[in-house]
Design a protein around this motif. Structure first.
Motif, PDB file in Angstrom:
ATOM      1  N   ARG A  43     138.078  40.396  80.693  1.00  0.00           N
ATOM      2  CA  ARG A  43     137.832  41.361  79.634  1.00  0.00           C
ATOM      3  C   ARG A  43     137.090  42.532  80.262  1.00  0.00           C
ATOM      4  NH1 ARG A  43     134.583  39.278  74.535  1.00  0.00           N
ATOM      5  NH2 ARG A  43     132.938  39.101  76.113  1.00  0.00           N
ATOM      6  N   TRP A 101     140.313  39.767  75.431  1.00  0.00           N
ATOM      7  CA  TRP A 101     140.461  38.964  76.638  1.00  0.00           C
ATOM      8  C   TRP A 101     141.917  38.981  77.088  1.00  0.00           C
ATOM      9  CZ3 TRP A 101     136.764  37.200  79.683  1.00  0.00           C
ATOM     10  CH2 TRP A 101     135.478  36.987  79.162  1.00  0.00           C
ATOM     11  N   GLU A 102     142.101  39.039  78.391  1.00  0.00           N
ATOM     12  CA  GLU A 102     143.431  38.991  78.999  1.00  0.00           C
ATOM     13  C   GLU A 102     143.547  37.708  79.822  1.00  0.00           C
ATOM     14  OE1 GLU A 102     146.028  41.467  82.355  1.00  0.00           O
ATOM     15  OE2 GLU A 102     143.969  42.075  81.852  1.00  0.00           O
TER      16      GLU A 102
END
Length: 222
Positions: free
Chosen positions: A24, A4-5
C-alpha cells in the motif's frame, strides 16, 4: 486511502496455508492467509532482537550468528550494523519466495544486506540447520512465528519443545545465546527454557519505537 495491492502468493513447504505479499504505497505487509505476520512500518522489536543479541556476544572476536526467518530483513540489517566485520551471519529461510521478494519489490528495505560478504543464505528449515553441528553458533535468533508455537508451519513446534531447545543449546558455543521473538508473553515457554538448562532473561519491547504493540524477546544463555 490508498488500497492494498496483492503482489504475490507463496506456498509454505509442507503446509496448506500460503504467504501473501501486499503493498500500500511504500508500506509492505506479509500475511499468512489473512493474518498479518509482519509490516514494514513495524520494525522496532525485530531490530531489538538483533541489538539485544549482539550486546550479549559483544566480546566475541569472530561471532557466528544464525538468523531463523528472513521476514522483511529488519533483524538481519540491524545485526549487520552492530556486528564486527569478522562476523559470519547465516540466514535460514524456508520459503524461497521471501528471498525473491527481498531482492525484488522490497529491495529498498533489504538495503543490500543479502549481498554483504558476511552473510550466507540457506533456503532451509532453521530447525534442521540447528541440528547439523554442535557448538557452532554464538547466537541463534528465531523470528519464524508470532510466538513459541508453530503458527507459520506446524513443524515449527519442534523449535520450541524440550527436544528443540535441547538441540539449540547443543548448537551454541559456551556462553552463546538463543534469542526468540514473540508477539506475546508465554510463561510455559520461559519454564521450558529454564528446564532445558538455559539462564533465561525476558525483555519487553515495542513494535514501533516507544509506541505500538508490546512484544517479548527471550534471551536464553547457554
Amino acid at each position: 486511502m490508498i488500497p492494498w495491492e496483492h503482489l504475490d502468493t507463496a506456498a509454505i513447504p509442507g503446509e496448506t496455508g500460503s504467504l501473501r505479499l501486499m503493498r500500500r504505497g511504500s508500506e509492505f505487509s506479509i500475511q499468512l492467509d489473512r493474518n498479518e505476520l509482519m509490516n514494514s512500518r513495524l520494525s522496532g522489536s525485530e531490530e531489538a532482537l538483533a541489538r539485544l543479541s549482539a550486546e550479549r556476544i559483544a566480546g566475541v572476536k569472530t561471532p557466528r550468528v544464525l538468523i531463523g526467518g528472513y521476514g522483511m530483513g529488519f533483524t538481519l540489517r540491524a545485526a549487520l550494523s552492530l556486528l564486527p566485520g569478522t562476523a559470519q551471519v547465516s540466514v535460514a529461510e524456508i520459503v524461497p519466495a521471501v528471498l525473491a521478494w527481498a531482492r525484488g519489490p522490497m529491495a529498498e528495505l533489504t538495503g543490500g544486506s543479502l549481498d554483504d560478504p558476511r552473510v550466507s543464505i540457506r533456503e532451509a528449515d532453521v530447525a534442521a540447520v540447528i541440528r547439523e553441528r554442535p557448538g557452532v553458533w554464538d547466537a541463534i535468533l528465531l523470528d519464524v512465528d508470532n510466538g513459541p508455537d508453530g503458527l507459520t508451519r506446524s513443524a515449527n513446534d519442534r523449535l520450541y519443545d524440550a527436544a528443540g531447545l535441547g538441540a539449540a543449546r547443543a548448537a551454541l558455543r559456551p556462553r552463546g545465546v538463543l534469542a526468540v521473538w514473540s508477539a506475546h508473553p508465554d510463561a510455559a515457554f520461559s519454564r521450558r527454557l529454564a528446564q532445558a538448562g538455559f539462564s533465561v532473561e525476558e525483555v519487553g519491547t515495542r513494535a514501533r519505537g516507544k509506541r505500538g504493540a508490546r512484544h517479548v524477546i527471550w534471551l536464553a544463555r547457554r
